[in-house]
Design an enzyme around this catalytic site. Structure first.
Site, PDB file in Angstrom:
ATOM      1  CG  ASN A  92      18.813  33.424  32.090  1.00 27.72           C
ATOM      2  OD1 ASN A  92      18.984  32.871  33.142  1.00 27.72           O
ATOM      3  ND2 ASN A  92      20.108  33.594  31.293  1.00 27.72           N
ATOM      4  CD  GLU A  94      17.069  21.427  32.162  1.00 27.72           C
ATOM      5  OE1 GLU A  94      17.185  21.043  30.983  1.00 27.72           O
ATOM      6  OE2 GLU A  94      17.299  22.535  32.608  1.00 27.72           O
ATOM      7  CG  MET A 148      20.519  30.231  32.613  1.00 31.85           C
ATOM      8  SD  MET A 148      19.964  28.682  33.337  1.00 31.85           S
ATOM      9  CE  MET A 148      18.227  29.394  33.917  1.00 31.85           C
ATOM     10  CG  HIS A 155      18.176  22.054  25.831  1.00 33.97           C
ATOM     11  ND1 HIS A 155      17.712  20.983  26.222  1.00 33.97           N
ATOM     12  CD2 HIS A 155      18.164  22.835  27.033  1.00 33.97           C
ATOM     13  CE1 HIS A 155      17.715  20.777  27.357  1.00 33.97           C
ATOM     14  NE2 HIS A 155      17.931  21.919  28.052  1.00 33.97           N
ATOM     15  CD  GLU A 156      19.786  26.278  27.096  1.00 35.03           C
ATOM     16  OE1 GLU A 156      19.162  26.594  27.958  1.00 35.03           O
ATOM     17  OE2 GLU A 156      20.602  25.404  27.047  1.00 35.03           O
ATOM     18  CG  HIS A 210      14.671  25.025  29.030  1.00 37.73           C
ATOM     19  ND1 HIS A 210      13.839  24.033  29.681  1.00 37.73           N
ATOM     20  CD2 HIS A 210      15.951  24.951  29.070  1.00 37.73           C
ATOM     21  CE1 HIS A 210      14.911  23.205  30.087  1.00 37.73           C
ATOM     22  NE2 HIS A 210      16.104  23.738  29.632  1.00 37.73           N
TER      23      HIS A 210
HETATM   24  N1  B3K Z   1      19.123  24.751  32.690  1.00 35.28           N
HETATM   25  C1  B3K Z   1      20.386  25.230  32.561  1.00 35.28           C
HETATM   26  C2  B3K Z   1      21.412  24.436  33.475  1.00 35.28           C
HETATM   27  C3  B3K Z   1      21.721  25.028  34.653  1.00 35.28           C
HETATM   28  C4  B3K Z   1      22.683  24.326  35.580  1.00 35.28           C
HETATM   29  C5  B3K Z   1      23.004  24.950  36.818  1.00 35.28           C
HETATM   30  N2  B3K Z   1      23.961  24.339  37.741  1.00 35.28           N
HETATM   31  C6  B3K Z   1      20.750  24.799  31.152  1.00 35.28           C
HETATM   32  C7  B3K Z   1      19.934  23.671  30.535  1.00 35.28           C
HETATM   33  O1  B3K Z   1      19.599  22.646  30.601  1.00 35.28           O
HETATM   34  O2  B3K Z   1      19.049  23.983  29.383  1.00 35.28           O
HETATM   35 ZN    ZN Z   2      17.720  22.626  29.956  1.00 39.42          ZN
END
Ligand code: B3K
Ligand code: ZN
Length: 879
Positions: free
Chosen positions: A273, A328, A271, A305-306, A309
């Site tokens: 964050n 995504e 995730m 990927h993270e 984001h």
């Molecule tokens: N954004 C999160 C996915 C969250 C899923 C919540 N059920 C991971 C990702 O796609 O990077």
């Molecule tokens: Zn993602």
């Protein structure tokens, strides 16, 4: 289903928020049973709100499973008549357009098994808020278009020395009663779904990264002490990602610190964050002894990927959850290109396309089918799908193909610049791509709103007299639930033409060897002049669009493409087409009760591949892999599981027997015994070596099994050890398999990630992973129903990766899955709702199996109260 039907939320009903939260100050006083959460919110009427008019509308705050202790407005306790607690939240009457709220709530992290909100994993506190988990922490407008600057104070007993949240650490100390206190401040306004908190007894590795503009960023990777030796690969991957995003997209990191925390109990991979990524341990921790090449590559791509984001998702976020693919789809495209640049581009593409064809096409043709931008949902967690992620990435890739790399970069620059700090829509993304380039993507936009997998049929004609070759393309998209009529899409089809000697033919006067055909009508013809021999077309190169392409190639034409196509992806694809048609023939023969015919063309094609040491070994390994049973199931019409199993088994055994000497000699050449490095070249060699080993073992000849046994005992790296073990478990005598599995477990029982591999290896084994075995594994002390990785390894391994055993004719596999889904739904609805997927396609199976699967689904539906997650999937599947 006895519970009240969860309501459906529609994109067309979107309304801007009535109020904005400029600042959010949170204080957590941590306790497993009684965590106190205090929030101070600076609230302001949204000038762009649609509702209200002269009177101020009530303020809605989402909240689930919270105990409300108090609410104050501007320092005064709010009287009970000013607010009302309702299912799902709190409604407050408002009498001024700016005010401050202070809310105190109590939560119980230890009781939280949904792994959403604040929960405990191995005694460590962590959070997961996307999509709607923040409402399990405190009352809040938990929607992505409310962006706020967060300050977070964490107070915890001394046994939790590491206290983390988003942004920069601005204060720390101890309370009067000796507890630890730390305050974090994140200067970037963000939606609540990007909030994170971690508290635990953690160790860390540290590194630094200097950005292009010369700022030094501290990089920290936190994990439990026992895993501290498994962090290096993720750290290296992070630094590569940071550099790549600067080089390819001009995006720099923006805080002074970037943290990653590894957590054992996690619903998905990781995730993003802000400044504090939380990762499933299996997607971040690796060492050569414990992780396979596949795990090393997965870690590299998820870390990237993270990290990516941070721009595509955090700095520019989604207005509402219907826009999920905005962040995504784009970020998957970005990480795929990163992995392609770091490793073999063709192999990365093959892996992604295989996933798309096997699982996304199935989703597109099933009861949960939805467009890349869905227009309704009951439970948003059900829409973190292959369609939103992988097809969404294909849609972005098509824009890249249509505009070209430079124009695409101009578009992404404009998108980031124009929308920095905003919550926006897929439409905004496409508009930026258009505006930066004066391009017209009007028809292209249909890819976002129209679901289903388009079929493109191709016919060709050669006019020798006029040296003219023409291709006629016809597109149609089958109906999907709620969308009967489909419009033609803008489909970019990359093509090349091969001459009889295997050389690419020039397609125009400047000598281009490849071109992109823009199919925008239902039927369209494309003409190539000055073509002096009948060419063989190489179509949809690099899989330039997520469609099913039909062209009637003969077996020998496919063999020719396998050897000569200049597009590596299409070389592999020709091989796949040959394998698919061979396996379809074998299935037909099996069903007709006829003797199965040797797959001669495939064997010849494979022999040529094995004899050519010049070819990229990773590509050869991919070509030698037959389509999975799952892929075959999606490919034909009605699914006959026994025919699929019989056809695959026969084909694999025939290939193994006919080419045994070649497999052995390639195995020996590749068995170099070098020290382990997770580099693309070495991974490629190991992948072909272990593919050869698996084919050798299929023969079950003693000498072949002995080769695997030696590789297992050498114990050099997890890739080779687990490949040898898997082959021996699958094809060796049961007693040998039992002994090896036991010794492997004894050696690795302290290592969570290896134990997960050990579980998966058994539950996914066609011969060894019987239902009985799976039940035994669930009784094993290392199994934990509350841990999604263990559930995925054992139950998921059986239901999703063990076609043979799951589809046993007595239907016990389906009943077992139904039972597990019902039990899991009480603990973790998101996991239950994912796990039910194999039962959703019951309509495609031939009659008796279809009845069995339908019965299992019905059993779930009738089992009592279902979560909204499971209700949505089960009810749509039964409809
Ligand atoms: N954004 C999160 C996915 C969250 C899923 C919540 N059920 C991971 C990702 O796609 O990077
Ligand atoms: Zn993602």
């Amino acid at each position: 289903m006895k519970n009240a039907k969860p309501s459906t939320i529609y994109l067309k009903d979107y309304q801007a928020p009535d109020y904005l939260i400029d600042r959010t100050e949170l204080t957590f006083d941590l306790d497993p049973h009684s965590t106190l959460v205090k929030s101070r919110l600076i609230v302001r009427r949204n000038p762009d709100a649609q509702s209200g008019g002269a009177t101020l509308p009530p303020l809605w705050l989402d909240g689930i499973d919270l105990e409300l202790l108090s609410i104050e407005e501007d320092g005064e306790l709010l009287p009970a008549q000013r607010y009302q607690e309702m299912p799902g939240g709190l409604s407050l009457s408002v009498d001024k357009s700016e005010f401050e709220l202070e809310i105190q709530t109590r939560i119980a992290p230890e009781a939280n098994t949904s792994l959403e909100g604040l929960y405990l994993s191995n005694g460590m506190y962590c959070t997961q808020c996307e999509a709607e988990g923040f409402r399990k922490i405190t009352f809040y407008p938990d929607r992505p278009d409310v962006m706020s600057v967060f300050t977070t104070t964490i107070v915890a007993p001394a046994q939790y020395p590491v206290l983390l949240s988003n942004g920069n650490k601005v204060d720390s100390g101890t309370t009067d009663d000796g507890r630890l206190r730390v305050t974090w401040e994140d200067p970037f306004a963000k939606p609540s779904y990007l909030f994170a908190l971690v508290a635990g007894d953690l160790q860390y590795v540290e590194d630094t990264y200097t950005t292009g503009s010369g700022r030094e960023v501290k990089l920290l990777l936190f994990t439990e002490a026992r895993n501290i030796g498994k962090c290096e690969h993720a750290m290296v991957s992070l630094k590569h990602s940071m550099r790549w995003d600067e080089d390819v997209y001009g995006r720099e990191y923006d805080l002074d610190i970037f943290m990653i925390v590894a957590v054992d109990h996690f619903n998905m991979g990781a995730m993003e964050n802000k400044g504090l990524n939380i990762f499933n341990s299996a997607c971040v921790l690796a060492s050569p002894e414990t992780a396979t090449d596949a795990a090393f590559q997965r870690i590299e791509s998820i870390v990237a990927h993270e990290y990516f984001h941070n721009w595509s998702g955090n700095r520019v976020t989604c207005r509402d959850w219907f826009q999920l693919s905005l962040k995504e789809g784009f970020t998957v495209f970005r990480d795929a290109e990163f992995s392609a640049d770091m490793n073999s581009r063709a192999v990365k593409r093959i892996e992604d396309v295989t996933l798309l064809r096997t699982a996304q096409f199935a989703e597109d043709a099933g009861p949960m089918s939805h467009p890349v931008r869905p227009d309704s949902y009951m439970e948003i967690s059900n829409f973190y799908t292959l369609t939103v992620y992988e097809k969404g990435a294909e849609v972005v890739r098509m824009i890249h193909t249509i505009l070209g790399p430079d124009a695409f970069r101009r578009g992404s620059d404009l998108y980031f610049e124009r929308h920095d700090g905003q919550a926006v829509t897929c439409e905004d993304f496409v508009a930026a791509m258009e505006d930066a380039n004066g391009a017209d993507l009007k028809q292209f936009r249909r890819w976002y709103s129209q679901g289903g997998t388009p079929v493109v049929e191709v016919e060709d004609e050669y006019d020798a007299e006029n040296a003219r070759y023409s291709l006629t393309l016809r597109q149609h998209t089958p109906p999907t639930p709620g969308q009967q009529d489909k419009l033609p899409l803008h489909i970019p089809v990359a093509v090349g033409l091969l001459g009889t000697t295997g050389k690419a033919l020039p397609l125009d006067e400047v000598g281009s060897m490849e071109t992109v055909l823009h199919l925008t009508e239902e039927t369209q013809s494309f003409v190539f002049d000055n073509i002096y021999e009948r060419p063989l077309p190489s179509l949809l190169r690099g899989f330039s669009a997520p469609v099913k392409l039909r062209y009637s190639y003969s077996g020998s034409q496919l063999q020719f493409l396998m050897q000569h196509d200049t597009d590596e992806f299409n070389r592999w694809d020709a091989c796949q087409r040959l394998a698919l048609s061979t396996l379809a023939t074998l299935q037909r023969q099996y069903r007709a009760g006829q003797p199965l015919e040797q797959p001669a063309e495939l064997i010849e094609g494979f022999a040529v591949l094995l004899d050519n040491p010049e070819l990229d070994p990773a590509l050869v390994a991919k070509m030698l892999a037959l389509p999975s049973a799952q892929e075959l199931a999606e490919h034909g019409g009605e699914i006959d599981a026994t025919a699929i199993i019989a056809a695959r088994k026969f084909a694999r055994e025939s290939i193994a027997q006919s080419l045994k000497p070649k497999f052995l000699s390639r195995y020996k050449d590749l068995d170099q015994r070098k020290p382990y490095r997770p580099t693309a070249d070495d991974i490629a060699e190991r992948s072909l070596k272990n593919t050869c080993l698996a084919y050798l073992c299929i023969t079950a000849d003693e000498d072949a099994l002995a080769v695997a046994q030696v590789q297992f005992e050498r114990d050099e790296n997890m890739t080779d050890v687990s490949a040898a073990l898997a082959a021996l478990v699958e094809y060796g005598p049961v007693e040998t398999a039992e002994g090896l599995l036991e010794s492997f477990y004894q050696r690795w029982q302290q290592d969570t990630q290896v134990v997960e591999t050990w579980f998966g290896l058994q539950s996914g084994s066609a011969s060894f992973g019987t239902l009985e075995r799976v039940k035994q594994l669930m009784d094993h002390p290392a199994f934990e129903l509350k841990n999604p990785n263990k559930v995925r390894a054992v139950i998921g391994g059986f239901a999703m990766r063990n076609f043979n055993q799951f589809h046993k004719e007595d239907g016990t596999g389906f009943e077992f899955l139904a039972e597990q889904v019902i039990a899991l739904d009480k603990l973790n609805p998101q996991i239950a709702s994912r796990l039910v997927t194999p039962l959703t396609r019951w309509k495609k199976y031939r009659s008796h199996e279809s009845v069995q699967i339908h019965g299992a689904l019905k059993r779930i539906a009738d089992s009592g109260d279902l979560s909204a997650d499971l209700y949505e999937v089960v009810s749509k599947s039964l409809a």
